[in-house]
Design an enzyme around this catalytic site. Structure first.
Site, PDB file in Angstrom:
ATOM      1  N   LYS A   5     -44.698  50.811  59.801  1.00 42.69           N
ATOM      2  CA  LYS A   5     -44.841  49.928  60.859  1.00 42.69           C
ATOM      3  C   LYS A   5     -44.559  50.502  62.198  1.00 42.69           C
ATOM      4  CE  LYS A   5     -44.299  45.924  63.326  1.00 42.69           C
ATOM      5  NZ  LYS A   5     -44.263  46.578  64.349  1.00 42.69           N
ATOM      6  N   GLY A  50     -31.838  45.936  64.813  1.00 44.19           N
ATOM      7  CA  GLY A  50     -30.958  46.548  63.942  1.00 44.19           C
ATOM      8  C   GLY A  50     -30.239  45.585  62.899  1.00 44.19           C
ATOM      9  N   CYS A  98     -33.535  57.079  73.726  1.00 47.38           N
ATOM     10  CA  CYS A  98     -32.247  56.315  73.220  1.00 47.38           C
ATOM     11  C   CYS A  98     -31.129  57.497  73.515  1.00 47.38           C
ATOM     12  CB  CYS A  98     -32.416  56.478  71.746  1.00 47.38           C
ATOM     13  SG  CYS A  98     -32.799  58.019  70.791  1.00 47.38           S
ATOM     14  N   GLU A 142     -31.197  53.948  63.361  1.00 46.77           N
ATOM     15  CA  GLU A 142     -31.110  54.809  64.725  1.00 46.77           C
ATOM     16  C   GLU A 142     -31.017  53.652  65.717  1.00 46.77           C
ATOM     17  OE1 GLU A 142     -30.289  57.906  64.695  1.00 46.77           O
ATOM     18  OE2 GLU A 142     -30.369  57.826  62.351  1.00 46.77           O
ATOM     19  N   GLU A 165     -27.748  48.668  77.681  1.00 47.63           N
ATOM     20  CA  GLU A 165     -28.650  49.575  77.613  1.00 47.63           C
ATOM     21  C   GLU A 165     -29.967  49.111  78.442  1.00 47.63           C
ATOM     22  OE1 GLU A 165     -31.072  50.248  73.946  1.00 47.63           O
ATOM     23  OE2 GLU A 165     -31.062  52.555  74.131  1.00 47.63           O
ATOM     24  N   GLY A 177     -34.834  51.601  66.531  1.00 44.01           N
ATOM     25  CA  GLY A 177     -35.256  50.286  67.514  1.00 44.01           C
ATOM     26  C   GLY A 177     -33.753  49.917  68.301  1.00 44.01           C
ATOM     27  N   SER A 178     -33.828  48.816  68.700  1.00 42.47           N
ATOM     28  CA  SER A 178     -32.683  48.263  69.341  1.00 42.47           C
ATOM     29  C   SER A 178     -31.744  48.009  68.525  1.00 42.47           C
ATOM     30  CB  SER A 178     -33.223  47.051  70.147  1.00 42.47           C
ATOM     31  OG  SER A 178     -33.401  46.029  69.313  1.00 42.47           O
ATOM     32  N   THR A 179     -30.259  47.734  68.813  1.00 45.31           N
ATOM     33  CA  THR A 179     -29.193  47.244  68.149  1.00 45.31           C
ATOM     34  C   THR A 179     -29.549  45.969  67.618  1.00 45.31           C
ATOM     35  OG1 THR A 179     -27.913  48.998  69.416  1.00 45.31           O
ATOM     36  CG2 THR A 179     -26.775  47.183  68.242  1.00 45.31           C
TER      37      THR A 179
HETATM   38  P1  NAD Z   1     -37.233  46.981  68.855  1.00 43.97           P
HETATM   39  O1  NAD Z   1     -35.755  46.909  68.164  1.00 43.97           O
HETATM   40  O2  NAD Z   1     -37.847  45.878  69.809  1.00 43.97           O
HETATM   41  O3  NAD Z   1     -38.656  47.120  67.771  1.00 43.97           O
HETATM   42  C1  NAD Z   1     -38.285  48.309  66.835  1.00 43.97           C
HETATM   43  C2  NAD Z   1     -39.137  48.255  65.587  1.00 43.97           C
HETATM   44  O4  NAD Z   1     -38.833  47.041  64.831  1.00 43.97           O
HETATM   45  C3  NAD Z   1     -40.629  47.747  66.119  1.00 43.97           C
HETATM   46  O5  NAD Z   1     -41.762  48.622  65.321  1.00 43.97           O
HETATM   47  C4  NAD Z   1     -40.753  46.102  66.001  1.00 43.97           C
HETATM   48  O6  NAD Z   1     -41.818  45.797  65.717  1.00 43.97           O
HETATM   49  C5  NAD Z   1     -39.640  46.187  64.938  1.00 43.97           C
HETATM   50  N1  NAD Z   1     -39.205  44.678  64.681  1.00 43.97           N
HETATM   51  C6  NAD Z   1     -38.909  43.921  65.590  1.00 43.97           C
HETATM   52  N2  NAD Z   1     -38.131  42.898  65.091  1.00 43.97           N
HETATM   53  C7  NAD Z   1     -38.262  42.997  63.741  1.00 43.97           C
HETATM   54  C8  NAD Z   1     -37.860  42.285  62.726  1.00 43.97           C
HETATM   55  N3  NAD Z   1     -37.227  41.049  62.814  1.00 43.97           N
HETATM   56  N4  NAD Z   1     -37.829  42.936  61.396  1.00 43.97           N
HETATM   57  C9  NAD Z   1     -38.287  44.109  61.166  1.00 43.97           C
HETATM   58  N5  NAD Z   1     -38.820  45.077  62.338  1.00 43.97           N
HETATM   59  C10 NAD Z   1     -38.862  44.340  63.434  1.00 43.97           C
HETATM   60  O7  NAD Z   1     -37.010  48.460  69.721  1.00 43.97           O
HETATM   61  P2  NAD Z   1     -37.900  48.926  70.992  1.00 43.97           P
HETATM   62  O8  NAD Z   1     -37.836  48.020  72.155  1.00 43.97           O
HETATM   63  O9  NAD Z   1     -39.333  49.253  70.151  1.00 43.97           O
HETATM   64  O10 NAD Z   1     -37.201  50.215  70.934  1.00 43.97           O
HETATM   65  C11 NAD Z   1     -36.373  50.550  71.888  1.00 43.97           C
HETATM   66  C12 NAD Z   1     -34.781  50.809  71.124  1.00 43.97           C
HETATM   67  O11 NAD Z   1     -35.080  51.667  70.200  1.00 43.97           O
HETATM   68  C13 NAD Z   1     -33.791  51.117  72.275  1.00 43.97           C
HETATM   69  O12 NAD Z   1     -32.749  50.450  71.844  1.00 43.97           O
HETATM   70  C14 NAD Z   1     -33.746  52.659  71.823  1.00 43.97           C
HETATM   71  O13 NAD Z   1     -32.245  53.032  72.141  1.00 43.97           O
HETATM   72  C15 NAD Z   1     -33.617  52.556  70.498  1.00 43.97           C
HETATM   73  N6  NAD Z   1     -34.125  53.903  69.908  1.00 43.97           N
HETATM   74  C16 NAD Z   1     -33.113  54.616  69.173  1.00 43.97           C
HETATM   75  C17 NAD Z   1     -33.238  55.679  68.712  1.00 43.97           C
HETATM   76  C18 NAD Z   1     -32.219  56.740  67.822  1.00 43.97           C
HETATM   77  O14 NAD Z   1     -32.401  57.715  67.570  1.00 43.97           O
HETATM   78  N7  NAD Z   1     -31.067  56.103  67.907  1.00 43.97           N
HETATM   79  C19 NAD Z   1     -34.580  56.494  68.981  1.00 43.97           C
HETATM   80  C20 NAD Z   1     -35.478  55.898  70.000  1.00 43.97           C
HETATM   81  C21 NAD Z   1     -35.190  54.698  70.364  1.00 43.97           C
END
Ligand code: NAD
Length: 501
Positions: free
Chosen positions: A199, A257, A308, A274, A405, A252-254
Site C-alpha cells: 500500500k 503508527g 525521517c 519506522e 517533526e 510513516g508518522s508516529t
Molecule cells: P503517514 O503516517 O501519513 O502515512 C504513511 C502510510 O500510512 C501511507 O501509505 C498512508 O496512506 C497510510 N495510512 C494512513 N492512515 C492509515 C491507517 N489508519 N491505517 C493504515 N495505513 C494508514 O506518513 P506520511 O506523511 O506518508 O510520511 C511521513 C512520515 O513518515 C514522517 O513522520 C516520517 O518521519 C516518517 N518516516 C519514517 C521513516 C523511518 O524509517 N523511521 C522513513 C521515512 C518516513
C-alpha cells in the site's frame, strides 16, 4: 519554476497512459481499476498540475489482494532460496535498467530533485534487492544440545530450530522516499518467503506501480506481490485491520503508527514501525567547519527536509555558534529551489499543497511564539508547493518548532556550552531516530555516540545509508529495523523441533 508535462520522456508518458488512468491495482497478477470506479488525482507538486488518476481500492479488493497473497504464500516459501535470490537480483537489474524513468516518475510525483532519485534513492532501492538476494541464501536455524533427559527405549532426544516465513505481509509506506522505502520492505519479505500486499502513500503511488511491473517482468509469480492503492484512512486501515494479514511492515508518522498498532492487536499481527524523528546535529567546538557547515545544511535541506532522519535540530557550541549558523543560513540562501525536473534544481517543492500548508502552519506558530527566521520562513511561488529553506533561531526548548517533526526544510538552531548540556538537550525528545556529531576528537565521538539515544549516530557525516546498515529508532521513533541483515528477522518466525529418534 514552470514545467510542462509535455517535456516528459517517452517512457514516462507511456507509463502514465498505461497505469495513471485509474488502472493501477495489481491483484493476483491482474491489473485492475477500483471495483466501484473511484479514483483520485495524483498531482505534480512542482507545478500543481494533475499527473493522472489513481484507483481507490475498496474493502472487497483489499480482501482479494490478501487472499491472493495467502494462496501464493506456501508455493513461494517452498521455492528454493537460490531461485528467490535469482528473481530478487533480476529485480535489481531491472530497476537499474530503468533508472532514468523511475527517477523521473519519482520527481514528478514527489517533487524531489532528479539527482536525489537518480544518484541516491533508485540505486538504493536496487541495492536492497541485491543485498536481500544474498540474505535469501543465508537463512539458518541451529541445533541445540538440550538437557531434556528423556531417552525411551534407547532412543535419543534431538532438538533444532528452523526459520519459517511469517506469511502474508502488509507493506505500508510513506511518500517522502517512496521507492527506496518500498524496497526496504519488499526485498527482505520476498527473500524470507513471505508474500506481500503493498500500500503506497496516496500522494506517491506511481513508482510503486512501475516497480511492480518490473517485479512481474523479473519473474515474481502471481499473488506474491499485490498492489493496493487508496487513501490511508480507508484502504490503508482496511489492510492493517485485515485478519488475513500476518505482519504489518509500516513506515510513516508516529500518529499513524499508533493506529496501525491498534489494528495489529486484533489478531496479534507481527508489526514493525519506522516512525518519525527530530534528529539533532551537534557541532562540537573542535569540529572541522569546512565539513560541518555544508554537512548540517545538507542534513536538513536534502529532499526538502522530508527525510525521517533529517537533522532538524542544530546544536552548536557557543564559541562557534554564530559562524556555523550564519554559514548554514548562507548555504540555505544559495540553494536553487525549483521544479525537481529542472536540471539545476537543488531543492524541490514539498510533496503537496496540503503539506506546504502544514509546514507553513509550523512556521507561523513559531513566529507567534517569538522565534526569529534567520533566513526563509515563507511559502513562495504562484504554483507548486514551495517552502523557502529556513533557519530558525531565538527558540526555547519547549517550543513546538523545537519538539515536533515539521518534515520540511526547516532547521532550528540553538547554542550550548558543554557536552553534558548538549547530550541532555539532544535526548530531550520523544523521538530517537538518528543524530550526527561533528568533532575531530575521538573521545567526543565515542562519548557522544554512546550517550545519545538514537537508532543511528553519524560522526562527521549525516544520513549516510547502505543496504547493509539497519535503519530504525528508539522511543517514539518506532519498533524494529529496516535494511541490513536485522531486517530479515522481521519476516521469519522461529520454530523449535524436539524429536525422539
Ligand atoms: P503517514 O503516517 O501519513 O502515512 C504513511 C502510510 O500510512 C501511507 O501509505 C498512508 O496512506 C497510510 N495510512 C494512513 N492512515 C492509515 C491507517 N489508519 N491505517 C493504515 N495505513 C494508514 O506518513 P506520511 O506523511 O506518508 O510520511 C511521513 C512520515 O513518515 C514522517 O513522520 C516520517 O518521519 C516518517 N518516516 C519514517 C521513516 C523511518 O524509517 N523511521 C522513513 C521515512 C518516513
Amino acid at each position: 519554476m514552470s514545467f510542462e508535462l509535455d517535456n516528459l520522456s517517452p517512457q514516462t508518458k507511456a507509463f502514465l497512459s498505461r497505469r495513471a488512468t485509474g488502472t493501477g491495482l495489481l491483484v493476483d497478477g491482474q491489473w485492475l481499476a477500483a471495483a466501484a470506479g473511484q479514483t483520485f488525482a495524483t498531482i505534480d507538486p512542482g507545478s500543481g498540475l494533475e499527473i493522472g488518476q489513481i484507483p481507490a481500492a475498496d474493502t472487497t479488493q483489499v480482501d482479494a489482494a490478501v487472499a491472493a497473497a495467502r494462496a501464493a504464500q506456501k508455493g513461494w516459501a517452498a521455492t528454493v532460496p537460490a531461485e528467490r535470490a535469482r528473481i530478487l537480483w533480476k529485480i535489481a537489474d531491472l530497476i537499474e535498467a530503468h533508472i532514468d524513468e523511475l527517477a523521473e516518475l519519482e520527481t514528478l510525483d514527489q517533487g524531489k530533485p532528479l539527482f536525489v532519485g537518480r544518484w541516491a534513492e533508485i540505486p538504493g532501492a536496487a541495492a536492497q534487492f541485491r543485498f536481500f538476494a544474498g540474505q535469501a541464501m543465508a537463512i539458518e536455524g541451529s541445533t541445540l544440545e538440550s538437557s531434556i533427559n528423556y531417552q525411551p527405549q534407547g532412543k535419543q532426544m534431538r532438538t533444532w530450530t528452523v526459520r519459517e516465513a511469517v506469511g502474508v505481509v502488509a507493506a505500508i509506506v510513506p511518500w517522502n522516499s517512496p521507492l527506496v522505502l518500498t524496497a526496504m520492505k519488499l526485498a527482505p519479505a520476498l527473500a524470507a518467503g513471505c508474500t506481500v500486499v503493498l500500500k503506497p502513500a496516496e500522494d506517491t503511488s506511481l513508482t510503486a506501480m512501475r516497480l511492480v511491473e518490473l517485479m512481474i517482468e523479473a519473474g515474481v509469480p502471481n499473488g506474491v506481490i499485490n498492489l493496493i492503492t487508496g487513501l490511508g484512512a480507508q484502504t490503508g486501515a482496511a489492510l492493517a485491520n485485515h485478519p488475513g494479514v500476518d505482519k504489518i511492515a509500516f513506515t510513516g508518522s508516529t500518529a499513524t503508527g499508533r493506529a496501525v498498532l491498534d489494528a495489529a492487536k486484533t489478531n496479534f499481527k507481527r508489526v514493525t514501525l519506522e516512525l518519525g524523528g527530530k534528529s539533532p546535529s551537534i557541532v562540537m567546538p573542535d569540529a572541522d567547519l569546512s565539513l560541518a557547515i555544508p554537512g548540517v545544511a545538507n542534513a536538513i535541506f536534502f529532499n526538502g527536509g522530508q527525510v525521517c532522519i533529517a537533522g532538524s535540530r542544530l546544536y552548536v557550541h557557543r564559541s562557534i555558534h554564530d559562524q556555523v549558523v550564519e554559514g548554514v543560513a548562507a548555504y540555505a540562501k544559495g540553494l536553487k529551489v525549483g521544479h525537481g525536473l529542472s536540471p539545476d534544481t537543488q531543492m524541490g517543492p514539498v510533496v503537496s499543497a496540503r503539506h506546504a500548508e502544514r509546514v507553513e502552519g509550523f512556521l507561523n506558530r513559531a513566529k507567534a511564539d517569538g522565534a526569529t527566521m534567520l533566513t526563509g520562513g515563507e511559502r513562495f511561488g504562484a504554483s507548486g508547493a514551495f517552502i523557502q529553506p529556513t533557519v530558525v533561531v531565538d527558540v526555547k526548548p519547549d517550543m513546538e518548532i523545537v519538539r515536533e517533526e515539521v518534515f520540511g526544510p526547516v532547521l532550528v538552531a540553538q547554542a550550548f556550552d558543554d557536552a553534558e548540556e548538549v547530550i541532555a538537550a539532544a535526548n530531550d525528545s520523544e523521538y530517537g531516530l538518528a543524530a550526527s556529531v561533528w568533532t575531530e576528537g575521538f573521545s567526543n565521538a565515542h562519548r557522544m555516540s554512546s550517550a545519545i539515544k538514537a537508532g543511528t549516530v553519524w560522526i562527521n557525516c549525516h544520513a549516510m545509508y547502505d543496504a547493509s546498515l539497519a535503519i530504525g529508532g528508539v522511543k517514539q521513533s518506532g519498533w524494529g529495523r529496516d535494511s541490513g541483515k536485522q531486517a530479515l528477522d522481521n519476516y521469519l518466525e522461529w520454530k523449535t523441533v524436539c524429536a525422539v529418534v
